[in-house]
Design a protein around this motif. Structure first.
Motif, PDB file in Angstrom:
ATOM      1  N   ASP A  15       8.491  50.083  -1.095  1.00  0.00           N
ATOM      2  CA  ASP A  15       7.439  49.514  -0.988  1.00  0.00           C
ATOM      3  C   ASP A  15       7.279  48.337  -2.191  1.00  0.00           C
ATOM      4  N   VAL A  16       7.556  48.663  -3.189  1.00  0.00           N
ATOM      5  CA  VAL A  16       7.799  47.822  -4.436  1.00  0.00           C
ATOM      6  C   VAL A  16       8.761  46.639  -4.064  1.00  0.00           C
ATOM      7  N   GLU A  17       9.901  47.087  -3.602  1.00  0.00           N
ATOM      8  CA  GLU A  17      10.809  45.952  -3.127  1.00  0.00           C
ATOM      9  C   GLU A  17      10.189  45.121  -2.278  1.00  0.00           C
ATOM     10  N   GLU A  18       9.407  45.400  -1.544  1.00  0.00           N
ATOM     11  CA  GLU A  18       8.759  44.426  -0.424  1.00  0.00           C
ATOM     12  C   GLU A  18       7.852  43.306  -1.116  1.00  0.00           C
ATOM     13  N   HIS A  19       7.145  43.697  -2.324  1.00  0.00           N
ATOM     14  CA  HIS A  19       6.304  43.166  -3.104  1.00  0.00           C
ATOM     15  C   HIS A  19       6.579  42.803  -4.339  1.00  0.00           C
ATOM     16  N   ILE A  20       8.111  42.780  -4.686  1.00  0.00           N
ATOM     17  CA  ILE A  20       8.379  42.505  -6.302  1.00  0.00           C
ATOM     18  C   ILE A  20       8.167  40.930  -6.722  1.00  0.00           C
ATOM     19  N   GLU A  29      -0.212  44.447 -13.610  1.00  0.00           N
ATOM     20  CA  GLU A  29       0.925  44.694 -12.566  1.00  0.00           C
ATOM     21  C   GLU A  29       2.030  43.826 -13.166  1.00  0.00           C
ATOM     22  N   LEU A  30       2.179  42.822 -13.439  1.00  0.00           N
ATOM     23  CA  LEU A  30       3.261  42.086 -14.074  1.00  0.00           C
ATOM     24  C   LEU A  30       4.188  43.052 -15.209  1.00  0.00           C
ATOM     25  N   SER A  31       3.093  43.568 -16.005  1.00  0.00           N
ATOM     26  CA  SER A  31       3.868  44.554 -16.942  1.00  0.00           C
ATOM     27  C   SER A  31       4.635  45.650 -16.380  1.00  0.00           C
ATOM     28  N   ALA A  32       3.946  46.249 -15.386  1.00  0.00           N
ATOM     29  CA  ALA A  32       4.528  47.358 -14.606  1.00  0.00           C
ATOM     30  C   ALA A  32       5.797  46.805 -13.957  1.00  0.00           C
ATOM     31  N   ARG A  33       5.717  45.740 -13.465  1.00  0.00           N
ATOM     32  CA  ARG A  33       6.754  45.359 -12.668  1.00  0.00           C
ATOM     33  C   ARG A  33       8.095  45.127 -13.601  1.00  0.00           C
ATOM     34  N   ILE A  37      11.534  47.223 -13.090  1.00  0.00           N
ATOM     35  CA  ILE A  37      12.925  46.663 -13.103  1.00  0.00           C
ATOM     36  C   ILE A  37      14.082  47.305 -14.514  1.00  0.00           C
ATOM     37  N   SER A  38      13.283  47.394 -15.571  1.00  0.00           N
ATOM     38  CA  SER A  38      14.026  47.835 -16.590  1.00  0.00           C
ATOM     39  C   SER A  38      14.597  49.455 -16.321  1.00  0.00           C
ATOM     40  N   LEU A  39      13.764  50.071 -15.766  1.00  0.00           N
ATOM     41  CA  LEU A  39      13.740  51.370 -15.477  1.00  0.00           C
ATOM     42  C   LEU A  39      14.949  51.649 -14.373  1.00  0.00           C
ATOM     43  N   CYS A  40      14.777  50.620 -13.360  1.00  0.00           N
ATOM     44  CA  CYS A  40      15.832  50.771 -12.276  1.00  0.00           C
ATOM     45  C   CYS A  40      17.514  50.245 -12.973  1.00  0.00           C
ATOM     46  N   LYS A  41      17.317  49.359 -13.823  1.00  0.00           N
ATOM     47  CA  LYS A  41      18.588  49.131 -14.376  1.00  0.00           C
ATOM     48  C   LYS A  41      19.142  50.222 -15.328  1.00  0.00           C
ATOM     49  N   ARG A  42      18.066  51.052 -15.883  1.00  0.00           N
ATOM     50  CA  ARG A  42      18.820  52.244 -16.693  1.00  0.00           C
ATOM     51  C   ARG A  42      19.073  53.277 -15.671  1.00  0.00           C
ATOM     52  N   ILE A  43      18.455  53.377 -14.668  1.00  0.00           N
ATOM     53  CA  ILE A  43      18.918  54.442 -13.546  1.00  0.00           C
ATOM     54  C   ILE A  43      20.274  54.015 -12.968  1.00  0.00           C
ATOM     55  N   ILE A  44      20.671  52.663 -12.782  1.00  0.00           N
ATOM     56  CA  ILE A  44      21.905  52.212 -12.141  1.00  0.00           C
ATOM     57  C   ILE A  44      23.072  52.744 -13.316  1.00  0.00           C
ATOM     58  N   ASP A  45      22.651  52.302 -14.444  1.00  0.00           N
ATOM     59  CA  ASP A  45      23.610  52.631 -15.699  1.00  0.00           C
ATOM     60  C   ASP A  45      23.922  54.091 -15.875  1.00  0.00           C
ATOM     61  N   ASN A  46      22.976  54.898 -15.564  1.00  0.00           N
ATOM     62  CA  ASN A  46      23.268  56.314 -15.801  1.00  0.00           C
ATOM     63  C   ASN A  46      23.560  57.159 -14.621  1.00  0.00           C
ATOM     64  N   ALA A  47      23.279  56.670 -13.417  1.00  0.00           N
ATOM     65  CA  ALA A  47      23.306  57.578 -12.390  1.00  0.00           C
ATOM     66  C   ALA A  47      24.984  57.898 -12.169  1.00  0.00           C
ATOM     67  N   VAL A  48      25.140  59.084 -11.802  1.00  0.00           N
ATOM     68  CA  VAL A  48      26.455  60.001 -11.390  1.00  0.00           C
ATOM     69  C   VAL A  48      26.532  59.917 -10.133  1.00  0.00           C
TER      70      VAL A  48
END
Length: 102
Positions: A15-20, A29-33, A37-48
């Motif tokens: 849902d976020v992707e559709e409205h990013i 909302e812009l701050s949460a956005r 984005i920062s959280l998703c980048k950290r997830i990508i960097d840390n995901a096993v």
């Protein structure tokens, strides 16, 4: 609940992707956005990768079982044998720390 955390979050992120890039977001909302984005980048960097998670879980269980077995074997052994067992137990502890990141 952790048993469906990934499934529920996946649907919310879709849902976020559709409205990013919506242009009518409030300041909050812009701050949460940006936070998302920062959280998703950290997830990508840390995901096993999932297969590595499974391998780690299997290896962790094998090491824990070996450690328990050595604990029981230690009694009744000569001092030299006990030192070898303790040496292996230390190695197991280090390997477990590597797996768990502790």
């Amino acid at each position: 609940m952790s048993y469906c955390r990934m499934q529920n979050t996946y649907h919310d992120l879709r849902d976020v992707e559709e409205h990013i890039n919506d242009d009518d977001m409030s300041k909050d909302e812009l701050s949460a956005r940006e936070n998302i984005i920062s959280l998703c980048k950290r997830i990508i960097d840390n995901a096993v990768p999932a297969d590595e998670l499974n391998n780690n879980a299997t290896k962790k269980k094998e090491l824990e079982d070996e450690y328990d077995l050595l604990m029981h074997e230690k009694s009744g052994k000569t001092e030299a044998q006990q030192k070898e067992i303790e040496k292996r137990m230390c190695q197991i502890e280090e390997e477990l720390n590597d797996i768990t990141g502790e």
